[in-house]
Design a protein around this motif. Structure first.
Motif, PDB file in Angstrom:
ATOM      1  N   GLN A  47     -27.097 -22.128  46.208  1.00 24.82           N
ATOM      2  CA  GLN A  47     -25.781 -21.560  46.440  1.00 24.82           C
ATOM      3  C   GLN A  47     -25.769 -20.735  47.737  1.00 24.82           C
ATOM      4  OE1 GLN A  47     -22.682 -21.076  44.527  1.00 24.82           O
ATOM      5  NE2 GLN A  47     -23.272 -22.937  43.428  1.00 24.82           N
ATOM      6  N   ASP A  56     -33.012 -20.684  40.700  1.00 23.65           N
ATOM      7  CA  ASP A  56     -32.095 -21.821  40.601  1.00 23.65           C
ATOM      8  C   ASP A  56     -32.051 -22.571  41.924  1.00 23.65           C
ATOM      9  OD1 ASP A  56     -30.116 -23.569  39.838  1.00 23.65           O
ATOM     10  OD2 ASP A  56     -28.498 -22.091  39.932  1.00 23.65           O
ATOM     11  N   GLU A  67     -25.702 -28.057  43.775  1.00 22.51           N
ATOM     12  CA  GLU A  67     -24.806 -26.901  43.861  1.00 22.51           C
ATOM     13  C   GLU A  67     -23.475 -27.241  44.523  1.00 22.51           C
ATOM     14  OE1 GLU A  67     -25.411 -24.543  42.152  1.00 22.51           O
ATOM     15  OE2 GLU A  67     -27.510 -23.915  42.170  1.00 22.51           O
ATOM     16  N   SER A  69     -32.094 -24.910  33.543  1.00 19.47           N
ATOM     17  CA  SER A  69     -31.328 -24.182  32.542  1.00 19.47           C
ATOM     18  C   SER A  69     -31.975 -22.832  32.265  1.00 19.47           C
ATOM     19  CB  SER A  69     -31.200 -25.026  31.268  1.00 19.47           C
ATOM     20  OG  SER A  69     -30.271 -24.461  30.373  1.00 19.47           O
ATOM     21  N   ASP A  70     -31.649 -22.261  31.127  1.00 16.70           N
ATOM     22  CA  ASP A  70     -31.955 -20.872  30.814  1.00 16.70           C
ATOM     23  C   ASP A  70     -32.968 -20.781  29.683  1.00 16.70           C
ATOM     24  OD1 ASP A  70     -31.745 -18.143  31.005  1.00 16.70           O
ATOM     25  OD2 ASP A  70     -29.590 -18.072  30.647  1.00 16.70           O
ATOM     26  N   ASN A  88     -17.195 -29.378  33.602  1.00 15.62           N
ATOM     27  CA  ASN A  88     -16.482 -28.585  34.598  1.00 15.62           C
ATOM     28  C   ASN A  88     -15.386 -29.403  35.275  1.00 15.62           C
ATOM     29  OD1 ASN A  88     -18.581 -30.055  36.172  1.00 15.62           O
ATOM     30  ND2 ASN A  88     -17.653 -28.959  37.877  1.00 15.62           N
ATOM     31  N   SER A 142     -12.208 -22.923  39.026  1.00 13.39           N
ATOM     32  CA  SER A 142     -13.342 -23.521  38.321  1.00 13.39           C
ATOM     33  C   SER A 142     -13.088 -23.388  36.828  1.00 13.39           C
ATOM     34  CB  SER A 142     -14.649 -22.814  38.703  1.00 13.39           C
ATOM     35  OG  SER A 142     -15.722 -23.271  37.900  1.00 13.39           O
ATOM     36  N   ARG A 176     -14.393 -24.457  32.976  1.00 11.84           N
ATOM     37  CA  ARG A 176     -15.493 -24.978  32.169  1.00 11.84           C
ATOM     38  C   ARG A 176     -14.898 -25.575  30.891  1.00 11.84           C
ATOM     39  NH1 ARG A 176     -20.175 -24.824  35.442  1.00 11.84           N
ATOM     40  NH2 ARG A 176     -19.813 -23.115  36.890  1.00 11.84           N
ATOM     41  N   GLY A 230     -22.822 -22.796  31.504  1.00 14.57           N
ATOM     42  CA  GLY A 230     -22.771 -23.519  32.758  1.00 14.57           C
ATOM     43  C   GLY A 230     -22.685 -25.019  32.546  1.00 14.57           C
ATOM     44  N   SER A 231     -22.603 -25.734  33.649  1.00  9.78           N
ATOM     45  CA  SER A 231     -22.431 -27.186  33.605  1.00  9.78           C
ATOM     46  C   SER A 231     -23.516 -27.869  34.425  1.00  9.78           C
ATOM     47  CB  SER A 231     -21.066 -27.575  34.183  1.00  9.78           C
ATOM     48  OG  SER A 231     -20.021 -26.882  33.546  1.00  9.78           O
ATOM     49  N   HIS A 239     -26.844 -17.664  41.213  1.00 10.84           N
ATOM     50  CA  HIS A 239     -25.560 -17.737  41.923  1.00 10.84           C
ATOM     51  C   HIS A 239     -25.052 -16.367  42.362  1.00 10.84           C
ATOM     52  CE1 HIS A 239     -24.186 -21.934  40.237  1.00 10.84           C
ATOM     53  NE2 HIS A 239     -25.490 -21.878  40.454  1.00 10.84           N
TER      54      HIS A 239
END
Length: 471
Positions: A113, A142, A178, A205-206, A222, A340, A342, A412-413, A442
């Motif tokens: 980003q 990321d 991104e 991912s997380d 998204n 944006s 989602r 997120g997507s 981000h």
């Protein structure tokens, strides 16, 4: 979220021990290589220098080549649409499977980003800086840490298992995630044979925390676009005509206000939510994770994780209008914003976009002219948790982290996952990652927790070893 239906045996303890030693010994090199990638400002957006993305792709290709495991490593670009434009460079590598072993595709992306305002960073955004147990910098997590997770896991596997691996490995490190993965579908079409796999690991991912891993099983889709509102043929004097003539900013503000109700829940007819069970999260944890200011209330309805995993959201992420410094006593004829949205799992991006377009055109105040363009869409995704791959990954992550993974959704997507599913419908998808609640992807002061990186590498190395040992 449901547990896997395929419990499997633990990994050979000696293999786990040797992989752990190799990953630990290689960690200083891994961190140094990650820092070198962070120094390359590989922002893939149109307004930024594409040379940086090319440099980043070349650097990643060199790291992949250096593992010594692949039959071929290349940097490739695919077209966007039919106008001859090319997407950003991606790294592609392939090692064929032998003796009936499966093939695993390892995905990450090397673009990042934009950094935003450097003044909002505590350290220079493209100068990797270690403070405590975190490495700070744009893309440190990321997703350049995802890139290094693959590279370091492959290094460890080669050190422990040698060159004679039987598991097939494909590696795809994208250069424009991104910026909407605009050439992704064409890249898949061009390189379908090289990317074909039985298991696909998307390392973007997380995790539940810095000590508890997660496997993401639900992703929102998204819809993003530019919304332009125009009310005047030209700018006019605000004192002479204000109060009788609607300026574009006034019309835009009123139109945007219709997207949410009084508690901040999305108020667009036709956008749907998904009914599912969610782990509990307290409002205080939400405040801590987000930096919500004292006195500012959360928005929406229902359990907090339902709001970010299973309900739609709409955010205005940018605005083109006269700046405060350049403001004059003028009625603006035209204002544009970037929206944006989602989309909850269970609704297609096409249906969501149709609902948004109908709402915006139907709620334009004062007869304002509305234009919508520069549209990007990506479908939501739900992982099939009944396959053997998620069972293998659960064991590998439990052994690598010392804690069993939580199956989670994410707000997120990752739109290209739907493309992967369409192209490889038989493949099992695993969505993993190296982020944690304090990563700030981000955002200014993005960082990678080095303990999470260490455990993610070990878990992936164990998963590769398990697939190599499978008869």
């Amino acid at each position: 979220m449901s547990d896997s239906q395929h419990p499997v045996r633990p990994t050979d303890p000696r293999t786990v021990s040797e992989l752990a030693e190799a990953v630990h010994a290689g960690l200083p090199t891994t961190i140094a290589d990650l820092g070198a990638l962070v120094r390359i400002p590989s922002v893939s957006w149109d307004a930024f220098d594409p040379e940086h993305v090319r440099r980043s792709a070349d650097a990643v290709a060199a790291l992949v080549e250096g593992t010594g495991l692949f039959d071929q490593v290349s940097v490739s670009r695919a077209p966007i649409g039919d106008d001859g434009a090319l997407g950003q460079p991606a790294v592609l590598a392939r090692r064929a499977a032998r003796d009936g072993r499966p093939t695993i595709l390892l995905y990450a992306h090397h673009d990042v980003q934009p950094q935003g305002d450097d003044a909002d960073w505590d350290t220079p955004p493209f100068e990797p800086t270690v403070k405590g147990d975190r490495l700070y910098g744009r893309g440190a997590s990321d997703d350049k840490a995802g890139v290094m997770t693959h590279v370091a896991a492959l290094r460890a596997v080669r050190e422990v298992l040698g060159d004679d691996l039987r598991v097939g490995v494909s590696l795809f490190v994208e250069g424009e995630e991104e910026f909407g993965s605009r050439s992704f579908a064409e890249f898949l079409a061009q390189h379908q044979d090289d990317l074909r796999a039985d298991v696909i690991v998307v390392a973007d991912s997380d995790n539940w925390s810095t000590t508890v891993p997660a496997i993401t099983v639900g992703l929102r889709g998204n819809v993003t676009f530019r919304l332009t509102v125009r009310t005047l043929a030209h700018a006019s004097h605000s004192g002479m005509l204000g109060g009788a003539v609607p300026d574009a900013m006034m019309a835009m503000v009123k139109l945007l206000a219709t997207l949410h109700d009084d508690v901040g829940a999305v108020a667009v007819a036709g956008l749907t939510s998904r009914d599912a069970d969610h782990p509990e999260q307290t409002e205080q944890q939400l405040r801590d994770d987000s930096g919500l200011l004292d006195g500012v209330t959360p928005i929406g309805r229902g359990p907090i994780l339902s709001r970010v995993w299973s309900q739609p959201s709409i955010t205005v992420t940018g605005i083109d209008a006269p700046s405060v410094a350049n403001a004059s006593n003028t009625l603006s004829p035209e204002v544009s914003v970037r929206i944006s949205a989602r989309i909850a799992p269970g609704q297609t991006a096409d249906d969501a976009y149709a609902a948004l377009e109908e709402h915006l055109r139907g709620h334009a105040p004062f007869g304002a002219h509305v234009r919508i363009d520069d549209v990007d869409k990506g479908d939501p995704f739900l992982v099939d948790t009944s396959g053997t791959a998620i069972a293998d990954a659960t064991v590998a992550m439990t052994e690598g982290w010392g804690e069993a993974p939580v199956q989670t959704g994410i707000g997120g997507s990752i739109p290209f996952i739907a493309d992967l599913v369409r192209t490889f419908p038989e493949a099992q998808i695993l969505v993993t990652g190296v982020e944690d609640p304090d990563t700030r992807a981000h955002s200014p002061n993005e960082s990678q927790h080095l303990g999470v990186l260490h455990r993610a590498i070990l878990s992936e190395a164990i998963l590769l070893a398990r697939l190599d040992a499978r008869g």
